[in-house]
Design a protein around this motif. Sequence first.
Motif, PDB file in Angstrom:
ATOM      1  N   LYS A  16       9.519  29.718  50.801  1.00  0.00           N
ATOM      2  CA  LYS A  16       8.955  30.933  50.217  1.00  0.00           C
ATOM      3  C   LYS A  16       8.218  31.748  51.275  1.00  0.00           C
ATOM      4  CE  LYS A  16       8.681  32.226  46.466  1.00  0.00           C
ATOM      5  NZ  LYS A  16       9.454  33.230  45.692  1.00  0.00           N
ATOM      6  N   PHE A  17       7.482  31.061  52.150  1.00  0.00           N
ATOM      7  CA  PHE A  17       6.756  31.749  53.200  1.00  0.00           C
ATOM      8  C   PHE A  17       7.727  32.501  54.114  1.00  0.00           C
ATOM      9  CE2 PHE A  17       4.978  31.827  57.524  1.00  0.00           C
ATOM     10  CZ  PHE A  17       3.800  32.529  57.288  1.00  0.00           C
ATOM     11  N   LYS A  19      10.589  33.704  53.326  1.00  0.00           N
ATOM     12  CA  LYS A  19      11.069  34.870  52.578  1.00  0.00           C
ATOM     13  C   LYS A  19      10.039  35.999  52.627  1.00  0.00           C
ATOM     14  CE  LYS A  19      14.119  32.453  49.317  1.00  0.00           C
ATOM     15  NZ  LYS A  19      14.370  32.110  47.890  1.00  0.00           N
ATOM     16  N   ILE A  20       8.779  35.632  52.569  1.00  0.00           N
ATOM     17  CA  ILE A  20       7.707  36.623  52.641  1.00  0.00           C
ATOM     18  C   ILE A  20       7.695  37.285  54.013  1.00  0.00           C
ATOM     19  CG2 ILE A  20       5.195  36.933  52.635  1.00  0.00           C
ATOM     20  CD1 ILE A  20       5.082  34.652  50.540  1.00  0.00           C
ATOM     21  N   VAL A  21       7.842  36.484  55.061  1.00  0.00           N
ATOM     22  CA  VAL A  21       7.859  37.029  56.423  1.00  0.00           C
ATOM     23  C   VAL A  21       9.072  37.938  56.617  1.00  0.00           C
ATOM     24  CG1 VAL A  21       8.002  36.464  58.873  1.00  0.00           C
ATOM     25  CG2 VAL A  21       6.577  35.075  57.367  1.00  0.00           C
ATOM     26  N   ASN A  22      10.224  37.538  56.097  1.00  0.00           N
ATOM     27  CA  ASN A  22      11.426  38.381  56.172  1.00  0.00           C
ATOM     28  C   ASN A  22      11.197  39.714  55.467  1.00  0.00           C
ATOM     29  OD1 ASN A  22      12.786  36.350  57.534  1.00  0.00           O
ATOM     30  ND2 ASN A  22      13.806  35.566  55.705  1.00  0.00           N
ATOM     31  N   ALA A  23      10.569  39.640  54.312  1.00  0.00           N
ATOM     32  CA  ALA A  23      10.284  40.861  53.543  1.00  0.00           C
ATOM     33  C   ALA A  23       9.296  41.746  54.295  1.00  0.00           C
ATOM     34  CB  ALA A  23       9.722  40.494  52.170  1.00  0.00           C
ATOM     35  N   ASP A  40       3.897  46.244  48.429  1.00  0.00           N
ATOM     36  CA  ASP A  40       5.286  46.529  48.825  1.00  0.00           C
ATOM     37  C   ASP A  40       6.015  45.236  49.178  1.00  0.00           C
ATOM     38  OD1 ASP A  40       4.973  49.306  48.610  1.00  0.00           O
ATOM     39  OD2 ASP A  40       4.259  49.468  50.680  1.00  0.00           O
ATOM     40  N   ILE A  41       5.343  44.400  49.934  1.00  0.00           N
ATOM     41  CA  ILE A  41       5.946  43.146  50.385  1.00  0.00           C
ATOM     42  C   ILE A  41       6.167  42.198  49.216  1.00  0.00           C
ATOM     43  CG2 ILE A  41       5.592  41.106  51.844  1.00  0.00           C
ATOM     44  CD1 ILE A  41       3.948  43.045  53.700  1.00  0.00           C
ATOM     45  N   ALA A  42       5.176  42.116  48.353  1.00  0.00           N
ATOM     46  CA  ALA A  42       5.297  41.256  47.173  1.00  0.00           C
ATOM     47  C   ALA A  42       6.467  41.703  46.303  1.00  0.00           C
ATOM     48  CB  ALA A  42       3.999  41.275  46.375  1.00  0.00           C
ATOM     49  N   ASN A  43       6.610  43.012  46.123  1.00  0.00           N
ATOM     50  CA  ASN A  43       7.713  43.546  45.313  1.00  0.00           C
ATOM     51  C   ASN A  43       9.067  43.219  45.948  1.00  0.00           C
ATOM     52  OD1 ASN A  43       5.957  44.662  43.450  1.00  0.00           O
ATOM     53  ND2 ASN A  43       5.921  46.679  44.435  1.00  0.00           N
ATOM     54  N   GLU A  44       9.128  43.259  47.271  1.00  0.00           N
ATOM     55  CA  GLU A  44      10.375  42.955  47.977  1.00  0.00           C
ATOM     56  C   GLU A  44      10.785  41.501  47.748  1.00  0.00           C
ATOM     57  OE1 GLU A  44      13.727  43.592  50.335  1.00  0.00           O
ATOM     58  OE2 GLU A  44      12.283  45.086  49.587  1.00  0.00           O
ATOM     59  N   VAL A  45       9.795  40.626  47.697  1.00  0.00           N
ATOM     60  CA  VAL A  45      10.061  39.204  47.492  1.00  0.00           C
ATOM     61  C   VAL A  45      10.298  38.891  46.021  1.00  0.00           C
ATOM     62  CG1 VAL A  45       9.172  36.861  47.856  1.00  0.00           C
ATOM     63  CG2 VAL A  45       8.646  38.636  49.507  1.00  0.00           C
ATOM     64  N   GLY A  46       9.727  39.735  45.132  1.00  0.00           N
ATOM     65  CA  GLY A  46       9.828  39.494  43.699  1.00  0.00           C
ATOM     66  C   GLY A  46       8.714  38.602  43.191  1.00  0.00           C
ATOM     67  N   MET A  47       7.504  38.864  43.677  1.00  0.00           N
ATOM     68  CA  MET A  47       6.359  38.082  43.239  1.00  0.00           C
ATOM     69  C   MET A  47       5.157  39.003  43.070  1.00  0.00           C
ATOM     70  SD  MET A  47       5.653  36.166  46.916  1.00  0.00           S
ATOM     71  CE  MET A  47       4.362  35.093  46.316  1.00  0.00           C
ATOM     72  N   LEU A  52       0.563  36.332  46.998  1.00  0.00           N
ATOM     73  CA  LEU A  52       0.652  36.310  48.452  1.00  0.00           C
ATOM     74  C   LEU A  52      -0.551  35.598  49.072  1.00  0.00           C
ATOM     75  CD1 LEU A  52       1.879  39.912  49.405  1.00  0.00           C
ATOM     76  CD2 LEU A  52       3.198  37.795  49.489  1.00  0.00           C
ATOM     77  N   TYR A  53      -1.678  35.675  48.397  1.00  0.00           N
ATOM     78  CA  TYR A  53      -2.899  35.097  48.959  1.00  0.00           C
ATOM     79  C   TYR A  53      -2.881  33.572  48.956  1.00  0.00           C
ATOM     80  CZ  TYR A  53      -4.590  39.868  48.844  1.00  0.00           C
ATOM     81  OH  TYR A  53      -4.732  41.224  49.047  1.00  0.00           O
ATOM     82  N   TYR A  54      -1.875  32.996  48.356  1.00  0.00           N
ATOM     83  CA  TYR A  54      -1.692  31.554  48.464  1.00  0.00           C
ATOM     84  C   TYR A  54      -1.219  31.196  49.878  1.00  0.00           C
ATOM     85  CZ  TYR A  54       0.318  26.904  47.807  1.00  0.00           C
ATOM     86  OH  TYR A  54       0.622  25.570  47.946  1.00  0.00           O
ATOM     87  N   TYR A  55      -0.561  32.182  50.548  1.00  0.00           N
ATOM     88  CA  TYR A  55       0.025  31.952  51.867  1.00  0.00           C
ATOM     89  C   TYR A  55      -0.760  32.616  53.000  1.00  0.00           C
ATOM     90  CZ  TYR A  55       3.979  30.697  48.908  1.00  0.00           C
ATOM     91  OH  TYR A  55       4.775  30.113  47.933  1.00  0.00           O
ATOM     92  N   ILE A  56      -1.362  33.764  52.713  1.00  0.00           N
ATOM     93  CA  ILE A  56      -2.053  34.530  53.756  1.00  0.00           C
ATOM     94  C   ILE A  56      -3.408  35.007  53.242  1.00  0.00           C
ATOM     95  CG2 ILE A  56       0.120  35.350  54.759  1.00  0.00           C
ATOM     96  CD1 ILE A  56      -0.520  38.081  53.349  1.00  0.00           C
ATOM     97  N   GLU A  57      -4.216  35.530  54.171  1.00  0.00           N
ATOM     98  CA  GLU A  57      -5.501  36.098  53.795  1.00  0.00           C
ATOM     99  C   GLU A  57      -5.480  37.621  53.858  1.00  0.00           C
ATOM    100  OE1 GLU A  57      -8.518  34.370  56.210  1.00  0.00           O
ATOM    101  OE2 GLU A  57      -8.321  32.371  55.315  1.00  0.00           O
ATOM    102  N   LYS A  58      -4.666  38.177  54.767  1.00  0.00           N
ATOM    103  CA  LYS A  58      -4.630  39.626  54.964  1.00  0.00           C
ATOM    104  C   LYS A  58      -3.308  40.047  55.601  1.00  0.00           C
ATOM    105  CE  LYS A  58      -7.520  38.661  58.956  1.00  0.00           C
ATOM    106  NZ  LYS A  58      -7.437  37.232  58.643  1.00  0.00           N
ATOM    107  N   LYS A  59      -3.105  41.360  55.655  1.00  0.00           N
ATOM    108  CA  LYS A  59      -1.840  41.888  56.166  1.00  0.00           C
ATOM    109  C   LYS A  59      -1.632  41.554  57.640  1.00  0.00           C
ATOM    110  CE  LYS A  59      -1.117  46.395  56.557  1.00  0.00           C
ATOM    111  NZ  LYS A  59      -0.852  47.824  56.274  1.00  0.00           N
ATOM    112  N   ASP A  60      -2.705  41.500  58.418  1.00  0.00           N
ATOM    113  CA  ASP A  60      -2.587  41.153  59.834  1.00  0.00           C
ATOM    114  C   ASP A  60      -1.917  39.788  60.028  1.00  0.00           C
ATOM    115  OD1 ASP A  60      -3.592  43.438  60.923  1.00  0.00           O
ATOM    116  OD2 ASP A  60      -5.325  42.516  61.889  1.00  0.00           O
ATOM    117  N   ASP A  61      -2.163  38.880  59.093  1.00  0.00           N
ATOM    118  CA  ASP A  61      -1.535  37.555  59.189  1.00  0.00           C
ATOM    119  C   ASP A  61      -0.017  37.684  59.203  1.00  0.00           C
ATOM    120  OD1 ASP A  61      -4.086  36.568  59.054  1.00  0.00           O
ATOM    121  OD2 ASP A  61      -3.916  35.772  57.025  1.00  0.00           O
TER     122      ASP A  61
END
Length: 202
Positions: A16-17, A19-23, A40-47, A52-61
């Motif tokens: 899943k992570f 897929k998030i990075v690809n998106a 935008d990224i969450a919508n691309e992944v379909g979540m 997203l905060y389960y995987y990252i803390e901020k957009k810079d990540d």
Amino acid sequence: MMGKPNFKKTNKSIEKFNKIVNAAAKIFREKGYKEATLEDIANEVGMLKGSLYYYIEKKDDLLYAVVERPLSEMTENLKVIVNSADSPSVKLEKALKSHILSFEKYQSELFVWISIEWFKSEFGGEIATVGDEYDRLFRKIIIEGIKKEEFRSDLDPKLLTFAIFGVYNYMQRWYSPDNKYTFDEISKQFNAFVLQGVWKKS
């Protein structure tokens, strides 16, 4: 220098992570890093954005993850080439081909690397360190070729490396499948251009 982001990944979440990075790479390329949002990224992944905060803390990540992944892989591949028993000419040819193949595999990610001001991000120092290592390895091939008298002695390894990256990395500006050039064709033409320019004339 800031520490690397602490991604919240387990074996079950790695897919899943990724897929998030690809998106994120796709969205950053299409909208630009500043304009892109986590939504935008969450919508691309379909979540949901909150997930997203389960995987990252901020957009810079995500910017770090997008750029670090291809650069680390490219650097490891280049280390193998540099440390091989091949001649400098063969090493350079393989290094150039590997660079093109990386562009084919990571078009959006390398577009972000070349086009976006990632160095202003929180993890810009870490990203630059990986890029500097890749640059150093390329120069090492040039230096070896000059010392072994396979390459022209009037070449400046640093400037030549800049020139090579200038030619190859500019692909992100013009490349499109609609151009009808295959990566193999591009690789052969570009590699011939560089190699003929560096070889010592007998």
